[in-house]
Design a protein around this motif. Sequence first.
Motif, PDB file in Angstrom:
ATOM      1  N   GLU A 113      62.323 -59.339  20.574  1.00 28.33           N
ATOM      2  CA  GLU A 113      60.765 -59.075  21.118  1.00 28.33           C
ATOM      3  C   GLU A 113      60.106 -60.187  21.271  1.00 28.33           C
ATOM      4  N   ILE A 159      57.626 -67.033  34.176  1.00 28.41           N
ATOM      5  CA  ILE A 159      58.344 -67.179  35.743  1.00 28.41           C
ATOM      6  C   ILE A 159      57.920 -66.047  36.590  1.00 28.41           C
ATOM      7  N   GLY A 160      57.374 -64.957  35.855  1.00 29.91           N
ATOM      8  CA  GLY A 160      56.976 -63.808  37.007  1.00 29.91           C
ATOM      9  C   GLY A 160      56.750 -62.592  36.054  1.00 29.91           C
ATOM     10  N   TYR A 188      56.684 -72.479  25.570  1.00 32.26           N
ATOM     11  CA  TYR A 188      57.618 -71.303  25.216  1.00 32.26           C
ATOM     12  C   TYR A 188      57.410 -70.347  26.563  1.00 32.26           C
ATOM     13  N   MET A 189      58.497 -70.263  26.960  1.00 29.96           N
ATOM     14  CA  MET A 189      58.891 -69.101  28.164  1.00 29.96           C
ATOM     15  C   MET A 189      58.599 -67.797  27.676  1.00 29.96           C
ATOM     16  N   SER A 190      57.694 -67.113  28.320  1.00 32.19           N
ATOM     17  CA  SER A 190      57.023 -66.019  27.746  1.00 32.19           C
ATOM     18  C   SER A 190      56.406 -65.285  29.054  1.00 32.19           C
ATOM     19  N   LEU A 213      62.829 -60.533  31.045  1.00 32.70           N
ATOM     20  CA  LEU A 213      64.074 -60.946  31.109  1.00 32.70           C
ATOM     21  C   LEU A 213      64.617 -60.782  29.529  1.00 32.70           C
ATOM     22  N   PHE A 231      57.858 -59.751  35.281  1.00 28.35           N
ATOM     23  CA  PHE A 231      59.019 -58.873  34.837  1.00 28.35           C
ATOM     24  C   PHE A 231      59.557 -59.380  33.450  1.00 28.35           C
ATOM     25  N   GLY A 282      62.739 -67.700  23.824  1.00 34.66           N
ATOM     26  CA  GLY A 282      62.872 -66.481  23.138  1.00 34.66           C
ATOM     27  C   GLY A 282      64.125 -65.672  23.279  1.00 34.66           C
ATOM     28  N   GLY A 338      66.095 -62.895  27.558  1.00 39.93           N
ATOM     29  CA  GLY A 338      65.959 -64.002  27.116  1.00 39.93           C
ATOM     30  C   GLY A 338      65.168 -65.148  27.931  1.00 39.93           C
TER      31      GLY A 338
HETATM   32  N1  SAH Z   1      58.914 -58.036  23.883  1.00 37.80           N
HETATM   33  C1  SAH Z   1      58.213 -59.040  24.828  1.00 37.80           C
HETATM   34  C2  SAH Z   1      59.501 -59.614  25.798  1.00 37.80           C
HETATM   35  C3  SAH Z   1      60.561 -60.217  25.112  1.00 37.80           C
HETATM   36  S1  SAH Z   1      61.872 -60.776  26.216  1.00 37.80           S
HETATM   37  C4  SAH Z   1      56.989 -58.871  25.681  1.00 37.80           C
HETATM   38  O1  SAH Z   1      57.182 -57.598  26.133  1.00 37.80           O
HETATM   39  O2  SAH Z   1      56.448 -59.498  26.053  1.00 37.80           O
HETATM   40  C5  SAH Z   1      62.729 -61.870  25.380  1.00 37.80           C
HETATM   41  C6  SAH Z   1      62.400 -63.423  25.654  1.00 37.80           C
HETATM   42  O3  SAH Z   1      62.813 -63.547  26.901  1.00 37.80           O
HETATM   43  C7  SAH Z   1      61.106 -63.756  25.579  1.00 37.80           C
HETATM   44  O4  SAH Z   1      60.851 -64.296  24.264  1.00 37.80           O
HETATM   45  C8  SAH Z   1      60.735 -64.991  26.468  1.00 37.80           C
HETATM   46  O5  SAH Z   1      61.236 -66.214  25.901  1.00 37.80           O
HETATM   47  C9  SAH Z   1      61.878 -64.474  27.695  1.00 37.80           C
HETATM   48  N2  SAH Z   1      61.168 -63.986  28.911  1.00 37.80           N
HETATM   49  C10 SAH Z   1      61.392 -62.658  28.997  1.00 37.80           C
HETATM   50  N3  SAH Z   1      60.643 -62.505  30.407  1.00 37.80           N
HETATM   51  C11 SAH Z   1      60.184 -63.794  30.619  1.00 37.80           C
HETATM   52  C12 SAH Z   1      59.450 -64.202  31.973  1.00 37.80           C
HETATM   53  N4  SAH Z   1      59.025 -63.426  32.871  1.00 37.80           N
HETATM   54  N5  SAH Z   1      59.229 -65.322  31.943  1.00 37.80           N
HETATM   55  C13 SAH Z   1      59.425 -66.213  30.958  1.00 37.80           C
HETATM   56  N6  SAH Z   1      60.331 -66.128  29.873  1.00 37.80           N
HETATM   57  C14 SAH Z   1      60.488 -64.546  29.894  1.00 37.80           C
END
Ligand code: SAH
Length: 212
Positions: free
Chosen positions: A115, A132-133, A85-87, A137, A135, A112, A139
Amino acid sequence: MSWDATILTLFPEAFPGILDVSIIGRAREQGIWSCEAVQIRDFATSKHRNVDDTPAGGGPGMVMRADVLAAAADSVERRGRSLIYMSPRGKPLTQARVRELAAGPGAVILCGRFEGVDQRFLDARDVEEISIGDFVLAGGEVAAQTLIEACVRLLPGVLGASLSSEDESFESGLLEYPQYTRPRDFEGREIPPVLLSGDHEAVAGWRRKQAL
Ligand code: SAH
Protein backbone atom coordinates in the motif's frame (compact mmCIF):
# COMPACT_ATOMS: atom_id res chain seq x y z
CA MET A 1 32.53 10.79 -13.30
CA SER A 2 29.35 8.85 -14.03
CA TRP A 3 25.68 9.51 -13.34
CA ASP A 4 24.83 7.12 -10.53
CA ALA A 5 21.46 5.60 -9.74
CA THR A 6 20.99 3.80 -6.43
CA ILE A 7 17.66 2.03 -6.13
CA LEU A 8 16.11 0.92 -2.85
CA THR A 9 13.86 -2.03 -3.64
CA LEU A 10 12.55 -5.38 -2.45
CA PHE A 11 13.33 -6.70 -5.94
CA PRO A 12 16.94 -5.82 -6.79
CA GLU A 13 16.88 -8.51 -9.50
CA ALA A 14 14.60 -6.17 -11.49
CA PHE A 15 17.64 -3.92 -12.18
CA PRO A 16 19.06 -3.00 -14.60
CA GLY A 17 16.25 -4.93 -16.35
CA ILE A 18 15.13 -3.12 -19.48
CA LEU A 19 17.86 -0.54 -18.87
CA ASP A 20 20.42 -3.10 -20.06
CA VAL A 21 19.34 -3.00 -23.72
CA SER A 22 20.20 -0.72 -26.65
CA ILE A 23 21.79 2.70 -26.14
CA ILE A 24 21.01 2.87 -22.41
CA GLY A 25 22.63 -0.53 -21.83
CA ARG A 26 25.64 0.41 -23.95
CA ALA A 27 26.04 3.64 -22.00
CA ARG A 28 26.20 1.65 -18.75
CA GLU A 29 28.87 -0.65 -20.21
CA GLN A 30 30.81 2.48 -21.18
CA GLY A 31 30.60 3.76 -17.61
CA ILE A 32 28.49 6.81 -18.49
CA TRP A 33 26.04 5.80 -15.78
CA SER A 34 25.83 3.16 -13.07
CA CYS A 35 23.00 1.30 -11.39
CA GLU A 36 23.18 -0.17 -7.90
CA ALA A 37 20.15 -1.90 -6.39
CA VAL A 38 19.96 -2.11 -2.60
CA GLN A 39 17.82 -4.83 -1.00
CA ILE A 40 15.61 -3.08 1.57
CA ARG A 41 15.05 -6.37 3.41
CA ASP A 42 18.73 -6.43 4.40
CA PHE A 43 17.92 -3.56 6.78
CA ALA A 44 15.08 -5.30 8.61
CA THR A 45 16.06 -6.03 12.21
CA SER A 46 13.08 -8.05 13.47
CA LYS A 47 13.34 -11.81 13.87
CA HIS A 48 11.33 -12.46 10.72
CA ARG A 49 12.94 -9.62 8.76
CA ASN A 50 9.62 -7.84 8.28
CA VAL A 51 9.76 -4.82 6.01
CA ASP A 52 6.03 -4.12 6.20
CA ASP A 53 3.20 -4.17 8.71
CA THR A 54 -0.54 -3.59 8.92
CA PRO A 55 -1.77 0.00 8.45
CA ALA A 56 -2.39 2.01 11.59
CA GLY A 57 -6.12 2.71 11.77
CA GLY A 58 -6.96 -0.46 9.90
CA GLY A 59 -7.71 -1.14 6.26
CA PRO A 60 -6.43 -3.52 3.63
CA GLY A 61 -2.86 -4.37 2.70
CA MET A 62 0.49 -3.63 4.27
CA VAL A 63 2.64 -0.53 4.70
CA MET A 64 6.43 -0.41 4.45
CA ARG A 65 8.02 0.40 7.82
CA ALA A 66 9.66 3.78 8.39
CA ASP A 67 12.52 2.40 10.50
CA VAL A 68 13.54 -0.18 7.89
CA LEU A 69 13.31 2.36 5.06
CA ALA A 70 15.35 4.91 7.03
CA ALA A 71 18.07 2.36 7.72
CA ALA A 72 18.21 1.43 4.03
CA ALA A 73 18.23 5.07 2.86
CA ASP A 74 20.84 6.09 5.45
CA SER A 75 23.16 3.31 4.29
CA VAL A 76 23.49 4.99 0.89
CA GLU A 77 26.18 7.57 0.26
CA ARG A 78 24.10 10.46 -1.07
CA ARG A 79 26.90 12.52 -2.65
CA GLY A 80 24.52 15.37 -3.40
CA ARG A 81 21.89 13.16 -5.01
CA SER A 82 18.16 13.72 -4.51
CA LEU A 83 16.25 11.08 -2.56
CA ILE A 84 13.17 10.27 -4.60
CA TYR A 85 10.15 8.09 -3.82
CA MET A 86 8.23 6.88 -6.86
CA SER A 87 4.62 7.46 -5.86
CA PRO A 88 1.26 7.91 -7.59
CA ARG A 89 0.73 10.82 -5.17
CA GLY A 90 3.93 12.55 -6.28
CA LYS A 91 4.50 15.49 -8.60
CA PRO A 92 4.00 14.36 -12.20
CA LEU A 93 7.36 13.75 -13.88
CA THR A 94 8.21 16.34 -16.55
CA GLN A 95 10.96 16.66 -19.13
CA ALA A 96 12.10 19.78 -17.23
CA ARG A 97 12.68 17.78 -14.01
CA VAL A 98 14.34 15.02 -16.06
CA ARG A 99 16.76 17.61 -17.47
CA GLU A 100 17.59 18.89 -13.98
CA LEU A 101 18.20 15.40 -12.66
CA ALA A 102 20.31 14.46 -15.68
CA ALA A 103 22.47 17.53 -15.09
CA GLY A 104 23.21 16.39 -11.52
CA PRO A 105 25.20 13.53 -10.00
CA GLY A 106 22.38 10.94 -10.20
CA ALA A 107 19.50 9.87 -7.99
CA VAL A 108 18.65 7.66 -5.04
CA ILE A 109 15.26 6.13 -5.76
CA LEU A 110 12.91 4.28 -3.43
CA CYS A 111 10.50 1.81 -5.00
CA GLY A 112 7.39 1.13 -2.94
CA ARG A 113 5.34 -2.06 -2.81
CA PHE A 114 2.10 -3.03 -1.07
CA GLU A 115 0.00 0.00 0.00
CA GLY A 116 3.03 2.29 0.03
CA VAL A 117 5.34 3.60 2.74
CA ASP A 118 4.97 5.06 6.25
CA GLN A 119 4.52 8.84 5.88
CA ARG A 120 6.98 9.51 8.72
CA PHE A 121 9.86 8.18 6.62
CA LEU A 122 8.99 10.62 3.80
CA ASP A 123 8.77 13.53 6.27
CA ALA A 124 11.87 12.62 8.29
CA ARG A 125 14.16 12.27 5.24
CA ASP A 126 12.64 15.12 3.21
CA VAL A 127 11.87 12.80 0.31
CA GLU A 128 10.81 14.11 -3.13
CA GLU A 129 7.76 12.22 -4.42
CA ILE A 130 7.52 11.74 -8.18
CA SER A 131 4.67 10.11 -10.13
CA ILE A 132 4.94 8.81 -13.68
CA GLY A 133 1.23 9.28 -14.30
CA ASP A 134 -2.29 9.14 -12.93
CA PHE A 135 -2.59 5.39 -12.66
CA VAL A 136 -1.47 2.84 -10.07
CA LEU A 137 1.32 0.32 -10.60
CA ALA A 138 1.98 -2.72 -8.42
CA GLY A 139 5.38 -1.37 -7.41
CA GLY A 140 7.83 1.47 -7.97
CA GLU A 141 10.40 -0.51 -9.98
CA VAL A 142 8.99 0.17 -13.45
CA ALA A 143 8.44 3.81 -12.49
CA ALA A 144 12.08 4.09 -11.34
CA GLN A 145 13.26 2.57 -14.62
CA THR A 146 11.16 5.09 -16.50
CA LEU A 147 12.76 7.96 -14.61
CA ILE A 148 16.29 6.58 -15.03
CA GLU A 149 15.85 5.93 -18.75
CA ALA A 150 14.56 9.46 -19.36
CA CYS A 151 17.60 10.90 -17.54
CA VAL A 152 20.28 8.64 -18.99
CA ARG A 153 19.37 9.30 -22.63
CA LEU A 154 20.18 12.97 -22.01
CA LEU A 155 23.67 12.31 -20.64
CA PRO A 156 26.50 13.46 -22.90
CA GLY A 157 27.60 10.70 -25.26
CA VAL A 158 24.51 8.52 -24.91
CA LEU A 159 22.51 9.51 -27.99
CA GLY A 160 25.65 10.24 -29.97
CA ALA A 161 25.74 12.43 -33.06
CA SER A 162 22.94 10.48 -34.73
CA LEU A 163 20.21 11.96 -32.62
CA SER A 164 19.71 15.36 -31.17
CA SER A 165 17.32 15.74 -28.29
CA GLU A 166 16.66 19.40 -29.13
CA ASP A 167 13.93 18.81 -31.73
CA GLU A 168 12.03 16.45 -29.52
CA SER A 169 8.67 16.59 -27.88
CA PHE A 170 8.55 18.93 -24.84
CA GLU A 171 12.04 20.41 -25.38
CA SER A 172 10.66 23.53 -27.04
CA GLY A 173 7.32 23.43 -25.27
CA LEU A 174 5.91 21.79 -28.42
CA LEU A 175 5.45 18.20 -29.43
CA GLU A 176 7.60 16.70 -32.15
CA TYR A 177 6.48 16.90 -35.79
CA PRO A 178 5.41 13.63 -37.49
CA GLN A 179 8.22 11.46 -38.87
CA TYR A 180 8.35 9.41 -42.08
CA THR A 181 10.77 7.00 -43.72
CA ARG A 182 10.79 4.53 -46.62
CA PRO A 183 8.82 3.18 -48.36
CA ARG A 184 7.54 6.26 -50.17
CA ASP A 185 4.12 4.69 -50.59
CA PHE A 186 2.65 2.72 -47.70
CA GLU A 187 -0.79 1.25 -48.46
CA GLY A 188 -1.52 4.22 -50.68
CA ARG A 189 -0.32 6.78 -48.13
CA GLU A 190 2.45 9.03 -49.47
CA ILE A 191 5.20 10.80 -47.57
CA PRO A 192 4.32 14.55 -47.58
CA PRO A 193 6.01 15.84 -50.79
CA VAL A 194 7.73 18.77 -49.04
CA LEU A 195 9.88 16.29 -47.10
CA LEU A 196 11.20 14.88 -50.39
CA SER A 197 11.77 18.31 -51.98
CA GLY A 198 15.31 18.77 -50.74
CA ASP A 199 14.36 22.33 -49.73
CA HIS A 200 15.67 22.51 -46.14
CA GLU A 201 13.91 25.77 -45.36
CA ALA A 202 10.58 24.45 -46.60
CA VAL A 203 11.07 21.26 -44.57
CA ALA A 204 11.86 23.27 -41.42
CA GLY A 205 8.80 25.46 -42.01
CA TRP A 206 6.54 22.47 -42.50
CA ARG A 207 7.87 20.81 -39.35
CA ARG A 208 7.39 23.98 -37.30
CA LYS A 209 3.80 24.22 -38.48
CA GLN A 210 3.11 20.56 -37.69
CA ALA A 211 4.62 20.94 -34.21
CA LEU A 212 2.33 23.91 -33.53
N1 SAH B 1 -1.95 2.56 -2.13
C1 SAH B 1 -1.15 3.45 -2.91
C2 SAH B 1 -0.60 2.75 -4.15
C3 SAH B 1 0.51 1.79 -3.87
S1 SAH B 1 1.10 1.08 -5.33
C4 SAH B 1 -1.98 4.64 -3.35
O1 SAH B 1 -3.18 4.48 -3.54
O2 SAH B 1 -1.41 5.71 -3.56
C5 SAH B 1 2.64 0.41 -4.79
C6 SAH B 1 3.86 1.21 -5.17
O3 SAH B 1 3.91 1.35 -6.57
C7 SAH B 1 3.93 2.62 -4.62
O4 SAH B 1 4.47 2.61 -3.34
C8 SAH B 1 4.83 3.32 -5.62
O5 SAH B 1 6.21 3.16 -5.28
C9 SAH B 1 4.56 2.57 -6.92
N2 SAH B 1 3.68 3.30 -7.85
C10 SAH B 1 2.41 2.99 -8.15
N3 SAH B 1 1.88 3.83 -9.04
C11 SAH B 1 2.85 4.72 -9.35
C12 SAH B 1 2.91 5.86 -10.22
N4 SAH B 1 1.86 6.25 -10.95
N5 SAH B 1 4.07 6.55 -10.28
C13 SAH B 1 5.13 6.18 -9.53
N6 SAH B 1 5.13 5.11 -8.69
C14 SAH B 1 4.01 4.39 -8.59
